[in-house]
Every structure is written in structure tokens, then in C-alpha cells.
Design a protein around this motif. Structure first.
Motif, PDB file in Angstrom:
ATOM      1  N   GLU A 120      30.334  31.128  33.137  1.00  0.00           N
ATOM      2  CA  GLU A 120      31.718  31.589  33.262  1.00  0.00           C
ATOM      3  C   GLU A 120      32.164  32.363  32.027  1.00  0.00           C
ATOM      4  OE1 GLU A 120      34.262  28.254  34.118  1.00  0.00           O
ATOM      5  OE2 GLU A 120      33.162  27.756  35.961  1.00  0.00           O
ATOM      6  N   LYS A 121      31.561  32.061  30.880  1.00  0.00           N
ATOM      7  CA  LYS A 121      31.891  32.742  29.621  1.00  0.00           C
ATOM      8  C   LYS A 121      31.049  33.997  29.416  1.00  0.00           C
ATOM      9  CE  LYS A 121      34.888  29.809  27.900  1.00  0.00           C
ATOM     10  NZ  LYS A 121      36.262  30.206  27.688  1.00  0.00           N
TER      11      LYS A 121
ATOM     12  N   ARG B 176      36.987  20.255  28.693  1.00  0.00           N
ATOM     13  CA  ARG B 176      37.873  20.434  27.542  1.00  0.00           C
ATOM     14  C   ARG B 176      37.067  20.427  26.247  1.00  0.00           C
ATOM     15  NH1 ARG B 176      39.413  16.750  24.510  1.00  0.00           N
ATOM     16  NH2 ARG B 176      39.216  15.060  26.014  1.00  0.00           N
ATOM     17  N   ARG B 177      36.118  19.497  26.134  1.00  0.00           N
ATOM     18  CA  ARG B 177      35.279  19.422  24.927  1.00  0.00           C
ATOM     19  C   ARG B 177      34.428  20.683  24.762  1.00  0.00           C
ATOM     20  NH1 ARG B 177      33.611  13.110  25.950  1.00  0.00           N
ATOM     21  NH2 ARG B 177      35.608  12.248  25.246  1.00  0.00           N
ATOM     22  N   VAL B 178      33.892  21.176  25.864  1.00  0.00           N
ATOM     23  CA  VAL B 178      33.089  22.405  25.806  1.00  0.00           C
ATOM     24  C   VAL B 178      33.970  23.583  25.402  1.00  0.00           C
ATOM     25  CG1 VAL B 178      31.727  24.052  27.173  1.00  0.00           C
ATOM     26  CG2 VAL B 178      31.308  21.581  27.397  1.00  0.00           C
TER      27      VAL B 178
ATOM     28  N   LEU C  36      34.501  23.469  21.759  1.00  0.00           N
ATOM     29  CA  LEU C  36      33.281  23.885  21.064  1.00  0.00           C
ATOM     30  C   LEU C  36      33.120  25.396  21.101  1.00  0.00           C
ATOM     31  CD1 LEU C  36      30.593  23.395  19.640  1.00  0.00           C
ATOM     32  CD2 LEU C  36      29.581  23.005  21.895  1.00  0.00           C
ATOM     33  N   MET C  37      33.335  25.995  22.277  1.00  0.00           N
ATOM     34  CA  MET C  37      33.180  27.439  22.406  1.00  0.00           C
ATOM     35  C   MET C  37      34.186  28.163  21.515  1.00  0.00           C
ATOM     36  SD  MET C  37      30.522  27.667  24.149  1.00  0.00           S
ATOM     37  CE  MET C  37      30.472  29.428  24.278  1.00  0.00           C
ATOM     38  N   GLY C  38      35.347  27.576  21.320  1.00  0.00           N
ATOM     39  CA  GLY C  38      36.330  28.143  20.405  1.00  0.00           C
ATOM     40  C   GLY C  38      35.826  28.165  18.973  1.00  0.00           C
TER      41      GLY C  38
END
Length: 167
Positions: free
Chosen positions: A15-16, A157-159, A162-164
């Protein structure tokens, strides 16, 4: 480890904008052509490692690249030799997904893929097989660990957090 949430992480990475290569799929393609009668995929992968070295699955996965991807995720790293193979492409970021065994076993018994079992003893045996391949070293060397011990929303939410951090 099996049932930890690697596939969910992979779908979130897609999705990213990441291209996701599932390492077991790279092995499975060859397995379907070359496997011995009655051989399990896990046993075939072990045999391949004995013949071609511990980095063979990574090399097969790298062959899947088209050469144009700038954001690639490899799902299913099992040993540090594979990490070394990926290091030839640049500086890989290792993300481990951790779930406690009882949570993973519950998930595995619900999903029941072809290589899953409904018996806890079989799931523990499979864990030991994964550990014998060297996955513990990969987890220990991970740059990031995402814990997946709650709801799917918690994990997402945790992922996202992390991606942030990673970018």
C-alpha cells in the motif's frame, strides 16, 4: 516466525508503494519443477541450502527483480547469509515481526494453510525447524521490531508509526 504477521506487513508495504517479493514463492516456483516425490517445501529449501549455500533463497528472490524498483521488500528472510545477499543491493533495513507463540499458534490453527497444523506440537516442531535455519540471528540483528500481539488495528498503527520513522 510463522503466524507473526509478515504477510500483513507485506500488504501494508504494498500500500505504501513497495514491491514485495515473497521469498517462499521464489522457492516454490523451483520446488514445483524439481522436488522429489513427497518432499515438503521446507525440506526442499533445506536441501537447496545444502547444495547452493545458505543465501540461495535470497539469490532466487533477487532474480525476481526487474531492475527498476526503488522500494523493494523481501518477505521471509530466514538467515544472515540471505541478509548478506541483500546487502549487495544496498543497505537493507531489517524489520522483524514478533508475536508470542501462543498468539501465533492460535492464528495458525485458524488459517490452516497447507503447511500449517492444528496441533500445537507440530507448530512447535515447525518453530524449531525455522530456528535451525538461523531465523533467530536475523531477528536479533533486526533494525526494527514490530510487536503484533493485539488486534489487526493495533498492528497497523504500529507499522504506520514505524514507517513514519523510516520514511
Amino acid at each position: 516466525m510463522p503466524g507473526s504477521g509478515k504477510s500483513l506487513l507485506s500488504s501494508l508495504l504494498k500500500e505504501k508503494g513497495f514491491r514485495v517479493i515473497v521469498m517462499s514463492d521464489s522457492v516454490r516456483k523451483r520446488f514445483e519443477r524439481e522436488a522429489r516425490h513427497g518432499e515438503r517445501l521446507m525440506d526442499y529449501a533445506k536441501r537447496m541450502r545444502e547444495i547452493y549455500g545458505d543465501g540461495i533463497v535470497a539469490r532466487l528472490s533477487i532474480e525476481e527483480l526487474r531492475g527498476t524498483e526503488d522500494r523493494v521488500a523481501f518477505d521471509g528472510v530466514r538467515n544472515l547469509a540471505e541478509v548478506e545477499e541483500f546487502s549487495r543491493l544496498g543497505n537493507p533495513i531489517l524489520i522483524a515481526v514478533h508475536s508470542p507463540p501462543n498468539v501465533r499458534y492460535e492464528r495458525l490453527m485458524k488459517r490452516l494453510r497447507a503447511d500449517d497444523s492444528s496441533r500445537v506440537e507440530d507448530l512447535r516442531r515447525r518453530d524449531m525447524e525455522e530456528i535451525s535455519l538461523g531465523i533467530g540471528g536475523v531477528i536479533a540483528m533486526a533494525d526494527y521490531v514490530v510487536v503484533n500481539d493485539g488486534t489487526e488495528e493495533d498492528f497497523k498503527r504500529r507499522v504506520a508509526e514505524l514507517m513514519g520513522k523510516i520514511g
